[in-house]
Motif scaffolding. Structure first.
Motif, PDB file in Angstrom:
ATOM      1  N   SER A 155     -11.017  -6.283 -12.097  1.00  0.00           N
ATOM      2  CA  SER A 155     -11.970  -5.700 -11.067  1.00  0.00           C
ATOM      3  C   SER A 155     -13.125  -5.287 -11.545  1.00  0.00           C
ATOM      4  N   ALA A 156     -14.280  -4.868 -10.756  1.00  0.00           N
ATOM      5  CA  ALA A 156     -15.605  -4.654 -11.469  1.00  0.00           C
ATOM      6  C   ALA A 156     -15.677  -3.460 -12.272  1.00  0.00           C
ATOM      7  N   GLY A 157     -14.743  -2.425 -11.590  1.00  0.00           N
ATOM      8  CA  GLY A 157     -14.532  -1.092 -12.535  1.00  0.00           C
ATOM      9  C   GLY A 157     -13.702  -1.577 -13.775  1.00  0.00           C
ATOM     10  N   GLY A 158     -12.882  -2.405 -13.959  1.00  0.00           N
ATOM     11  CA  GLY A 158     -12.169  -2.606 -15.088  1.00  0.00           C
ATOM     12  C   GLY A 158     -12.697  -3.520 -15.901  1.00  0.00           C
ATOM     13  N   ASN A 159     -13.991  -4.339 -15.478  1.00  0.00           N
ATOM     14  CA  ASN A 159     -14.952  -4.875 -16.297  1.00  0.00           C
ATOM     15  C   ASN A 159     -15.646  -3.933 -17.232  1.00  0.00           C
TER      16      ASN A 159
ATOM     17  N   HIS B 288      -8.983   7.891 -21.405  1.00  0.00           N
ATOM     18  CA  HIS B 288      -8.740   8.764 -20.271  1.00  0.00           C
ATOM     19  C   HIS B 288      -9.213   8.068 -19.156  1.00  0.00           C
ATOM     20  N   TYR B 289      -8.056   7.704 -18.409  1.00  0.00           N
ATOM     21  CA  TYR B 289      -8.321   6.956 -16.959  1.00  0.00           C
ATOM     22  C   TYR B 289      -9.329   7.622 -16.338  1.00  0.00           C
ATOM     23  N   GLY B 290      -9.236   8.800 -15.809  1.00  0.00           N
ATOM     24  CA  GLY B 290     -10.232   9.505 -15.011  1.00  0.00           C
ATOM     25  C   GLY B 290     -11.658   9.378 -15.554  1.00  0.00           C
ATOM     26  N   ASP B 291     -11.896   9.687 -16.788  1.00  0.00           N
ATOM     27  CA  ASP B 291     -13.164   9.652 -17.400  1.00  0.00           C
ATOM     28  C   ASP B 291     -13.698   8.161 -17.190  1.00  0.00           C
ATOM     29  N   ILE B 292     -12.948   7.301 -17.612  1.00  0.00           N
ATOM     30  CA  ILE B 292     -13.320   5.745 -17.651  1.00  0.00           C
ATOM     31  C   ILE B 292     -13.790   5.333 -16.326  1.00  0.00           C
ATOM     32  N   ARG B 293     -12.834   5.531 -15.389  1.00  0.00           N
ATOM     33  CA  ARG B 293     -13.604   5.543 -13.913  1.00  0.00           C
ATOM     34  C   ARG B 293     -14.445   6.010 -13.559  1.00  0.00           C
TER      35      ARG B 293
ATOM     36  N   LYS C 269     -17.106   7.019 -15.277  1.00  0.00           N
ATOM     37  CA  LYS C 269     -18.163   6.218 -16.172  1.00  0.00           C
ATOM     38  C   LYS C 269     -18.756   4.999 -15.402  1.00  0.00           C
ATOM     39  N   ALA C 270     -17.451   4.167 -14.925  1.00  0.00           N
ATOM     40  CA  ALA C 270     -17.481   3.045 -14.436  1.00  0.00           C
ATOM     41  C   ALA C 270     -18.308   3.100 -12.887  1.00  0.00           C
ATOM     42  N   THR C 271     -17.892   4.086 -12.223  1.00  0.00           N
ATOM     43  CA  THR C 271     -18.510   4.414 -10.896  1.00  0.00           C
ATOM     44  C   THR C 271     -20.093   4.607 -11.061  1.00  0.00           C
ATOM     45  N   ASP C 272     -20.302   5.455 -11.967  1.00  0.00           N
ATOM     46  CA  ASP C 272     -21.676   5.833 -12.235  1.00  0.00           C
ATOM     47  C   ASP C 272     -22.428   4.620 -12.755  1.00  0.00           C
ATOM     48  N   TRP C 273     -22.062   3.699 -13.519  1.00  0.00           N
ATOM     49  CA  TRP C 273     -22.465   2.514 -14.025  1.00  0.00           C
ATOM     50  C   TRP C 273     -22.840   1.542 -12.922  1.00  0.00           C
ATOM     51  N   LEU C 274     -21.980   1.576 -12.062  1.00  0.00           N
ATOM     52  CA  LEU C 274     -22.121   0.563 -10.936  1.00  0.00           C
ATOM     53  C   LEU C 274     -23.278   1.012  -9.885  1.00  0.00           C
ATOM     54  N   ALA C 275     -23.488   2.337  -9.738  1.00  0.00           N
ATOM     55  CA  ALA C 275     -24.518   2.721  -8.989  1.00  0.00           C
ATOM     56  C   ALA C 275     -25.786   2.662  -9.732  1.00  0.00           C
ATOM     57  N   ARG C 276     -25.984   2.846 -10.919  1.00  0.00           N
ATOM     58  CA  ARG C 276     -27.068   2.614 -11.703  1.00  0.00           C
ATOM     59  C   ARG C 276     -27.701   1.031 -11.581  1.00  0.00           C
ATOM     60  N   VAL C 277     -26.472  -0.082 -11.524  1.00  0.00           N
ATOM     61  CA  VAL C 277     -27.020  -1.233 -11.280  1.00  0.00           C
ATOM     62  C   VAL C 277     -26.973  -1.786  -9.943  1.00  0.00           C
ATOM     63  N   GLU C 278     -26.997  -0.676  -8.734  1.00  0.00           N
ATOM     64  CA  GLU C 278     -27.107  -0.992  -7.379  1.00  0.00           C
ATOM     65  C   GLU C 278     -25.897  -1.754  -6.885  1.00  0.00           C
ATOM     66  N   ILE C 279     -24.817  -1.120  -7.266  1.00  0.00           N
ATOM     67  CA  ILE C 279     -23.396  -2.066  -6.509  1.00  0.00           C
ATOM     68  C   ILE C 279     -22.646  -0.792  -5.988  1.00  0.00           C
ATOM     69  N   ASP C 280     -22.459  -0.702  -4.756  1.00  0.00           N
ATOM     70  CA  ASP C 280     -21.681   0.246  -4.139  1.00  0.00           C
ATOM     71  C   ASP C 280     -20.551   0.665  -4.400  1.00  0.00           C
TER      72      ASP C 280
ATOM     73  N   ALA D 165     -17.802   1.581  -3.616  1.00  0.00           N
ATOM     74  CA  ALA D 165     -16.788   1.381  -2.620  1.00  0.00           C
ATOM     75  C   ALA D 165     -16.166  -0.148  -3.282  1.00  0.00           C
ATOM     76  N   ARG D 166     -17.193  -0.928  -4.099  1.00  0.00           N
ATOM     77  CA  ARG D 166     -16.623  -2.217  -4.653  1.00  0.00           C
ATOM     78  C   ARG D 166     -16.176  -2.279  -5.853  1.00  0.00           C
ATOM     79  N   ILE D 167     -15.719  -1.045  -6.417  1.00  0.00           N
ATOM     80  CA  ILE D 167     -15.387  -0.947  -7.747  1.00  0.00           C
ATOM     81  C   ILE D 167     -13.947  -1.704  -7.899  1.00  0.00           C
ATOM     82  N   ASP D 168     -12.927  -1.640  -6.976  1.00  0.00           N
ATOM     83  CA  ASP D 168     -11.651  -2.185  -7.262  1.00  0.00           C
ATOM     84  C   ASP D 168     -11.764  -3.841  -6.824  1.00  0.00           C
TER      85      ASP D 168
END
Length: 256
Positions: free
Chosen positions: A105-109, A121-126, A128-139, A141-144
């Motif tokens: 998944s995008a978040g897994g990458n 820590h799964y929650g922290d990793i997720r 941070k992944a969510t934050d970075w998707l936003a920084r590169v302009e990816i919604d 909601a597409r994390i999975d």
């Protein structure tokens, strides 16, 4: 001040063919260096020698490490170089598929790179992944979603997020806008310029597109047949090229 990266007499041959010949330069913290030239000029060979993907025949690639100061990465052990590539270095491929795990998944990458440097820590990793998707302009909601469901431009932005999440100090980019539509290129370049500035990144960008280096690079090297034929401040080289080959490159763009 110590250079972040010092390239010293790097050469690479493939039989009788010269990949790159006796290239030397210093890259300073926060500086962006562009390397341009036509296909076969040696720019990708040089980039791969600097990034540890190829072993040069001669020369040194000295990086100012956080722990031990300047080290020649050519003579580093493979585990040391691998750790460097996960932490202080990043590499953005021209084809995003080469820099992503397409079955993850995008978040897994993004999360994989964090886990490679010890995050657990799964929650922290997720988060941070969510934050970075936003920084590169990816919604978010597409994390999975898997990267195979993304457009080419989104895949490239995901590759950038995967690379930058660990806060590297140096990023290598090989034709980062190659193969993308012009409108997508412009959006990606604007994003890259903002990230480089905001994070204080040093970067080395290989491209055949002079508009890319005009926008992103502080300094510019022009390569032909494995040799650096001209180097200097980007605007200076592009506005007043001295070498006949550079003049040809610049004039060919102006005629398009």
């Amino acid at each position: 001040m110590t250079p972040l990266l010092s390239v010293q007499g790097v050469s690479k041959r493939y039989g009788t063919h010269i990949g790159c010949a006796d290239v030397s330069f210093d890259l300073w913290p926060g500086e962006v260096m562009g390397i341009v030239g036509e296909s076969g000029s040696g720019k990708s060979t040089l980039l791969n020698c600097m990034a540890g993907h190829l072993v040069p025949d001669t020369g040194a690639v000295v990086f100012d490490t956080r722990a031990d100061g300047p080290r020649d990465t050519v003579t580093m052990s493979e585990p040391e170089r691998r750790m460097l590539s996960r932490t202080d270095w990043a590499f953005v491929h021209q084809h995003a598929r080469d820099g992503l795990r397409m079955g993850v998944s995008a978040g897994g990458n993004v999360g994989e790179r964090l886990m490679a440097v010890g995050a657990r820590h799964y929650g922290d990793i997720r988060d941070k992944a969510t934050d970075w998707l936003a920084r590169v302009e990816i919604d978010a909601a597409r994390i999975d979603d898997r990267p195979s469901t993304f457009s080419g431009g989104m895949q490239q932005r995901l590759q950038i997020a995967r690379n930058l999440v660990t806060g590297p100090r140096l990023i290598f980019m090989d034709e980062p806008t190659g193969g993308l539509d012009v409108s997508v290129q412009a959006r990606l370049l604007d994003l890259l310029r903002g990230l480089v500035r905001d994070m204080g990144l040093s970067a080395i960008i290989v491209t055949h597109d002079l508009a890319v280096v005009r926008l992103l690079a502080d300094r510019l090297m022009v390569m032909k047949s494995g040799h650096v034929v001209e180097a200097g401040l980007t605007d200076q080289v592009l506005d007043d090229p001295q070498h006949a080959y550079t003049q040809l490159l610049v004039s060919s763009v102006l005629q398009v």
